[in-house]
Design an enzyme around this catalytic site. Structure first.
Site, mmCIF file in Angstrom:
data_model
loop_
_atom_site.group_PDB
_atom_site.id
_atom_site.type_symbol
_atom_site.label_atom_id
_atom_site.label_comp_id
_atom_site.label_asym_id
_atom_site.label_seq_id
_atom_site.Cartn_x
_atom_site.Cartn_y
_atom_site.Cartn_z
ATOM 1 N N TYR A 1 20.458 -6.592 -0.413
ATOM 2 C CA TYR A 1 20.187 -6.501 0.544
ATOM 3 C C TYR A 1 19.740 -7.716 0.758
ATOM 4 O O TYR A 1 19.362 -8.439 2.194
ATOM 5 C CB TYR A 1 19.098 -5.217 0.486
ATOM 6 C CG TYR A 1 18.378 -4.656 2.285
ATOM 7 C CD1 TYR A 1 18.902 -5.161 3.255
ATOM 8 C CD2 TYR A 1 16.689 -5.335 1.502
ATOM 9 C CE1 TYR A 1 18.137 -5.443 4.566
ATOM 10 C CE2 TYR A 1 16.637 -5.530 3.229
ATOM 11 C CZ TYR A 1 17.318 -5.559 3.973
ATOM 12 O OH TYR A 1 16.037 -5.009 5.398
ATOM 13 N N HIS B 1 10.249 5.776 2.868
ATOM 14 C CA HIS B 1 9.763 4.957 2.490
ATOM 15 C C HIS B 1 8.333 5.573 2.277
ATOM 16 O O HIS B 1 7.674 6.590 2.628
ATOM 17 C CB HIS B 1 9.428 3.743 4.233
ATOM 18 C CG HIS B 1 10.482 3.068 4.089
ATOM 19 N ND1 HIS B 1 11.757 3.667 4.993
ATOM 20 C CD2 HIS B 1 11.016 1.806 4.130
ATOM 21 C CE1 HIS B 1 12.805 2.643 5.230
ATOM 22 N NE2 HIS B 1 11.818 1.464 3.820
HETATM 23 N N1 UFG Z 1 6.618 3.919 -3.049
HETATM 24 C C1 UFG Z 1 6.499 4.501 -4.290
HETATM 25 N N2 UFG Z 1 7.055 6.664 -3.858
HETATM 26 C C2 UFG Z 1 7.505 6.819 -2.671
HETATM 27 C C3 UFG Z 1 8.020 5.115 -2.258
HETATM 28 C C4 UFG Z 1 7.159 4.270 -2.379
HETATM 29 O O1 UFG Z 1 6.043 4.969 -5.464
HETATM 30 O O2 UFG Z 1 8.634 7.917 -2.610
HETATM 31 C C5 UFG Z 1 6.757 2.842 -3.800
HETATM 32 C C6 UFG Z 1 7.406 1.921 -3.918
HETATM 33 O O3 UFG Z 1 8.205 1.358 -5.615
HETATM 34 C C7 UFG Z 1 7.153 0.297 -3.042
HETATM 35 C C8 UFG Z 1 5.910 1.121 -2.431
HETATM 36 O O4 UFG Z 1 5.859 2.303 -1.965
HETATM 37 O O5 UFG Z 1 5.924 -0.411 -4.395
HETATM 38 C C9 UFG Z 1 6.690 0.577 -0.889
HETATM 39 O O6 UFG Z 1 7.887 1.520 -1.312
HETATM 40 P P1 UFG Z 1 8.516 1.279 -0.040
HETATM 41 O O7 UFG Z 1 10.202 2.425 -0.451
HETATM 42 O O8 UFG Z 1 7.635 1.869 1.135
HETATM 43 O O9 UFG Z 1 8.884 -0.098 0.947
HETATM 44 P P2 UFG Z 1 9.810 -1.098 0.243
HETATM 45 O O10 UFG Z 1 8.465 -2.581 -0.440
HETATM 46 O O11 UFG Z 1 10.527 -0.647 -0.985
HETATM 47 O O12 UFG Z 1 10.446 -1.924 0.890
HETATM 48 C C10 UFG Z 1 10.588 -2.840 2.252
HETATM 49 C C11 UFG Z 1 11.777 -2.176 3.400
HETATM 50 C C12 UFG Z 1 12.308 -3.451 2.623
HETATM 51 C C13 UFG Z 1 12.453 -5.036 2.921
HETATM 52 C C14 UFG Z 1 11.050 -4.396 1.675
HETATM 53 C C15 UFG Z 1 10.280 -6.167 2.334
HETATM 54 O O13 UFG Z 1 11.898 -0.959 3.359
HETATM 55 O O14 UFG Z 1 13.762 -3.419 3.844
HETATM 56 O O15 UFG Z 1 10.086 -3.169 2.791
HETATM 57 O O16 UFG Z 1 8.956 -5.881 1.844
HETATM 58 F F1 UFG Z 1 13.223 -5.416 2.338
#
Ligand code: UFG
Length: 323
Positions: free
Chosen positions: A139, A187
């Site tokens: 991605y 998310h």
């Molecule tokens: N998390 C949990 N439990 C869950 C979901 C998420 O602990 O059920 C944690 C993840 O591990 C992470 C944090 O919460 O540490 C945020 O996770 P998200 O999935 O909400 O978001 P991400 O940081 O993985 O990703 C988002 C966007 C991406 C982008 C990224 C850049 O979805 O498209 O931010 O920072 F690339």
């Protein structure tokens, strides 16, 4: 007229709601993940795939398009590791097609949705745009590839772009008419709110022994309306005669851990969350927090919503539309 590709998606639909106040807007979306009902009715909507050259060619011949804002992409880090061909086809192949139609029709202005995932896992407190890029998943790589293509097009053609590297977009429109709705939802904030409303058994915390104060990952959450407003400023600037191509981070400049997010959701809703500690999710950096100073200095943009307001708006939308 401004063409918004992916204008039925989460961030695109919030941008369209602001943009229709001042511009004629044409939304293209293939509705693979977007929602037609999220598109403001003041915009013209065409169901189209940006990978379809002939369809785009016709659309660019029919409408007086001055600039393109490009949100149409696949955007899940985990999925991109499992299914890279989807990411390179949708995010690189289809975008290249869109760019080539733009060049053919001499539409030389693009606002591009990029991501903090282009940085990879920098071991640094505040990430500014000069931090070396080292994306660790397809991605992030797909988004960086397009930035490189944009840089080359800007050198070769009458073409200028602004690439906006989003950190964690969250929240919903103040009207509660549109908000964040993914299927399946991955998310953090919507997942916590769904649990608090009783639609999930528990929230899994992915990793509790990261090198952070409480052991959980830290992210920079930015309200989707603040994101949308930054796009409008970037567009105004890009359409001026002396504009320059540029890349900006878009974040609040403040980091919150997974536990802090859960606590703030509990505070906003007055409910208690059921959590379980789980293994790390592959590919998650411990800390991703923006320095958003560059966009503040150049466009005078500043995030206006704090974390509580982000969560409040998301909760209001979830209660009104989904629960
Ligand atoms: N998390 C949990 N439990 C869950 C979901 C998420 O602990 O059920 C944690 C993840 O591990 C992470 C944090 O919460 O540490 C945020 O996770 P998200 O999935 O909400 O978001 P991400 O940081 O993985 O990703 C988002 C966007 C991406 C982008 C990224 C850049 O979805 O498209 O931010 O920072 F690339």
């Amino acid at each position: 007229m401004i063409l918004v590709a992916g204008g039925a998606g989460y961030i695109g639909s919030h941008l369209v709601k602001e943009l229709v106040e001042k511009e004629e807007v044409l939304v293209l979306d293939n509705l693979s993940t977007g929602h037609l009902e999220s598109v403001d009715e003041r915009a013209t909507f065409i169901q189209a795939d940006i990978g379809d050259f002939n369809h785009l060619d016709t659309i660019f011949s029919e409408y007086p398009i001055r600039a393109v804002m490009h949100f149409a992409a696949s955007s899940l880090v985990g999925e991109s590791v499992i299914d890279p061909k989807k990411y390179y086809a949708n995010n690189v192949g289809a975008t290249l097609n869109l760019l080539n139609v733009m060049v053919k029709h001499r539409v030389g202005r693009m606002i591009f949705s990029s991501t903090a995932a282009t940085y990879g896992t920098p071991n640094i407190e505040y990430i500014d745009e000069s931090v070396p890029l080292n994306p660790i998943n397809p991605y992030g790589k797909s988004k960086r590839m397009i930035e490189e293509i944009l840089e080359d097009y800007a050198k070769a053609y009458d073409f200028r772009f602004v690439s906006l590297r989003y950190f964690n977009a969250a929240g919903a429109h103040e009207s509660s008419v549109i908000g964040e709705s993914h299927e399946p939802e991955t998310h953090l904030i919507p997942i916590v709110l769904e649990q608090l409303a009783g639609f999930r058994e528990k929230v899994s915390i992915f990793g509790t022994n990261y090198d952070t104060p409480d052991g959980t990952c830290i992210r920079d959450y930015i309200h989707v309306t603040d994101l949308a407003n930054a796009h409008i400023l970037a567009l105004d600037n890009l359409l001026s005669s002396d504009s320059k191509s540029a890349i900006f981070n878009l974040g609040n400049g403040q980091g919150y851990s997974v536990r802090e997010i859960i606590e703030t959701c509990e505070k906003v809703t007055g409910l208690q969350c059921i959590v379980e500690n789980c293994e790390k999710r592959p590919g998650d950096p411990a800390r991703l927090v923006a320095s958003a100073r560059k966009i503040e200095q150049v466009f005078g943009w500043k995030a206006e919503h704090n974390l509580e307001e982000i969560i409040e708006s998301a909760w209001n939308w979830h209660r009104e539309k989904r629960f």
